[in-house]
Enzyme design. Sequence first.
Site, PDB file in Angstrom:
ATOM      1  N   TYR B 110       7.151 -33.922  -0.068  1.00  0.00           N
ATOM      2  CA  TYR B 110       6.692 -35.312  -0.017  1.00  0.00           C
ATOM      3  C   TYR B 110       7.027 -35.918   1.338  1.00  0.00           C
ATOM      4  O   TYR B 110       8.086 -35.644   1.909  1.00  0.00           O
ATOM      5  CB  TYR B 110       7.384 -36.156  -1.087  1.00  0.00           C
ATOM      6  CG  TYR B 110       6.946 -35.851  -2.498  1.00  0.00           C
ATOM      7  CD1 TYR B 110       5.986 -36.633  -3.119  1.00  0.00           C
ATOM      8  CD2 TYR B 110       7.511 -34.789  -3.204  1.00  0.00           C
ATOM      9  CE1 TYR B 110       5.591 -36.360  -4.419  1.00  0.00           C
ATOM     10  CE2 TYR B 110       7.119 -34.511  -4.498  1.00  0.00           C
ATOM     11  CZ  TYR B 110       6.156 -35.300  -5.103  1.00  0.00           C
ATOM     12  OH  TYR B 110       5.771 -35.026  -6.379  1.00  0.00           O
ATOM     13  N   TYR B 149       7.329 -26.991  -5.991  1.00  0.00           N
ATOM     14  CA  TYR B 149       8.618 -27.072  -5.293  1.00  0.00           C
ATOM     15  C   TYR B 149       9.759 -26.916  -6.300  1.00  0.00           C
ATOM     16  O   TYR B 149       9.625 -27.280  -7.466  1.00  0.00           O
ATOM     17  CB  TYR B 149       8.754 -28.380  -4.504  1.00  0.00           C
ATOM     18  CG  TYR B 149       8.591 -29.646  -5.321  1.00  0.00           C
ATOM     19  CD1 TYR B 149       9.677 -30.225  -5.975  1.00  0.00           C
ATOM     20  CD2 TYR B 149       7.356 -30.280  -5.431  1.00  0.00           C
ATOM     21  CE1 TYR B 149       9.531 -31.395  -6.713  1.00  0.00           C
ATOM     22  CE2 TYR B 149       7.201 -31.445  -6.170  1.00  0.00           C
ATOM     23  CZ  TYR B 149       8.297 -31.992  -6.801  1.00  0.00           C
ATOM     24  OH  TYR B 149       8.140 -33.136  -7.537  1.00  0.00           O
ATOM     25  N   ARG B 159       8.895 -27.388 -10.109  1.00  0.00           N
ATOM     26  CA  ARG B 159       7.807 -28.264 -10.561  1.00  0.00           C
ATOM     27  C   ARG B 159       6.477 -27.608 -10.225  1.00  0.00           C
ATOM     28  O   ARG B 159       6.256 -27.209  -9.079  1.00  0.00           O
ATOM     29  CB  ARG B 159       7.843 -29.622  -9.856  1.00  0.00           C
ATOM     30  CG  ARG B 159       8.991 -30.567 -10.166  1.00  0.00           C
ATOM     31  CD  ARG B 159       9.212 -30.912 -11.628  1.00  0.00           C
ATOM     32  NE  ARG B 159       8.045 -31.107 -12.485  1.00  0.00           N
ATOM     33  CZ  ARG B 159       7.280 -32.195 -12.527  1.00  0.00           C
ATOM     34  NH1 ARG B 159       7.519 -33.220 -11.762  1.00  0.00           N
ATOM     35  NH2 ARG B 159       6.264 -32.291 -13.379  1.00  0.00           N
ATOM     36  N   HIS B 162       1.417 -30.918  -9.082  1.00  0.00           N
ATOM     37  CA  HIS B 162       1.082 -32.076  -9.928  1.00  0.00           C
ATOM     38  C   HIS B 162       0.793 -33.271  -9.050  1.00  0.00           C
ATOM     39  O   HIS B 162       1.240 -33.340  -7.904  1.00  0.00           O
ATOM     40  CB  HIS B 162       2.227 -32.398 -10.898  1.00  0.00           C
ATOM     41  CG  HIS B 162       3.505 -32.787 -10.207  1.00  0.00           C
ATOM     42  ND1 HIS B 162       4.401 -31.852  -9.744  1.00  0.00           N
ATOM     43  CD2 HIS B 162       4.011 -33.994  -9.866  1.00  0.00           C
ATOM     44  CE1 HIS B 162       5.412 -32.473  -9.160  1.00  0.00           C
ATOM     45  NE2 HIS B 162       5.206 -33.772  -9.208  1.00  0.00           N
ATOM     46  N   HIS B 164       1.017 -37.495  -9.194  1.00  0.00           N
ATOM     47  CA  HIS B 164       1.527 -38.659  -9.924  1.00  0.00           C
ATOM     48  C   HIS B 164       0.434 -39.720 -10.030  1.00  0.00           C
ATOM     49  O   HIS B 164      -0.270 -39.982  -9.048  1.00  0.00           O
ATOM     50  CB  HIS B 164       2.706 -39.282  -9.173  1.00  0.00           C
ATOM     51  CG  HIS B 164       3.922 -38.418  -9.119  1.00  0.00           C
ATOM     52  ND1 HIS B 164       4.960 -38.532  -9.994  1.00  0.00           N
ATOM     53  CD2 HIS B 164       4.258 -37.405  -8.277  1.00  0.00           C
ATOM     54  CE1 HIS B 164       5.894 -37.650  -9.697  1.00  0.00           C
ATOM     55  NE2 HIS B 164       5.492 -36.947  -8.656  1.00  0.00           N
TER      56      HIS B 164
END
Lengths: 205, 239
Positions: B110, B149, B159, B162, B164
């Site tokens: 991110y 990640y 994870r 995906h 959000h």
Amino acid sequence: MARPNAPMPATGWHTIGPFFPRSFFQEGDNDLTRLSAEAAPTARGVPILLHGHVLEEGGGPCVNAVLEAWQADAAGRFRHPLDPHWREADPDFLGWGRAWTDAAGHYSFRTVMPGGFADGAATRAPHVNLGILGSGIMRRLVTTVFFPEQEAANAADPVLGALPDAALRARLVAKEEAPADGLRRFRFDLLLRGDAASETPFFLD
Amino acid sequence: MIPRTDLPDRFLPYDEGGQPQVPIEGYANTVRRNPSRPPFRRPVTRTELTGPLDLTAKLRPGDDNLALSPEGRPAMGQLIHIAGQVLDEDGRPVRHAIVEIWQANAAGRYRNPLDRRDAPLDPDFIGNGRALTDGEGRYAFFTIRPGAYPVPDSGRWWRPPHVHFSVLGPGSLSRLVTQMYFPGDPLNARDRLLNALPDPEARARLVAQAVPTEEVEGEWLAYRHAMVLRGRHATPPLP
């Protein structure tokens, strides 16, 4: 299991996670008194600052939590068709804001003192609804902030009255502090998890 | 005795089987930040039923292409298109809902100072966008497929890729924050967040549907993803 007559089940919630973008926040997002960052604040009502800390288990700050506030205008009206008096609602008041907690878990909203209103058989005391999102909060936590000067209205409020004892109800009443910068200031701290005496009461969303 | 409101019960409590249960192993914040006491039931009055009708001056939409940097340079990764409808529990389109998305880059990182993993940042990928649903409740974004990640200190839980989603609908009670998963990813079955939903059908609804490539007119992979906000008869007409 689907609910009777509800053909589409509501989508499952997830946490915002640790990386909700800081760039989603613009100047003035935590100001309920204006429709946009550029708009003038509403001229109606008593401007107030509602602020506090969001704390996690153990009392440490809940960093990067997102708080969303929603409330009636100074006369207790919502600009929404479900309010029978929506036409008289303050057109310059948004009533919604979003704040972000800093490294100390601190948040603040600028708003006006909300009005109370009759709702069917019930009378709602002046209040601000808060939704809390954060990493690890898989479903929004919701609670309601009341005001200390509204003792009689608070005693009759059906949402405050949904809490089983006086100590819990007292936890949802903000504390007034000395005014600053021309604003009355109210403090409302949230402890997301703690012992029964100190954990903030939350409502079923 | 709690006085009843004269407004109809447009918002019933959630079906618990379709909602995440906490705590989640390896995710300490699901303990530290969730109340030990069950939430109290409250009557639903006007504040809970209503919400801001128009947030577009505050939360400006129009940022629906994450795959291009502000300077117009393409982000690294597999170009994808995600589109779908926002509906209420009666299947009615939710018009003018604000849909916010954010995600990791193709390497699973991110653009956020709190993400301290040493995977590369892409200078041309910011990773968040905001759109408004149209008259049919439809939204659409171009972006790149996010990478997986590992979750720190979790015993090698990764994870899956995906996206959000945050959706602001017509009332406070129709608020939704969720995540969208990609079909066929082997990490989905082991993901502790997705598996926090007890009902397998509810989990399946968080996985997007791949659009067959023959039906896609451009050079991207396309996904459809519908989301259902809580509430029935909950899409009031704008005054």
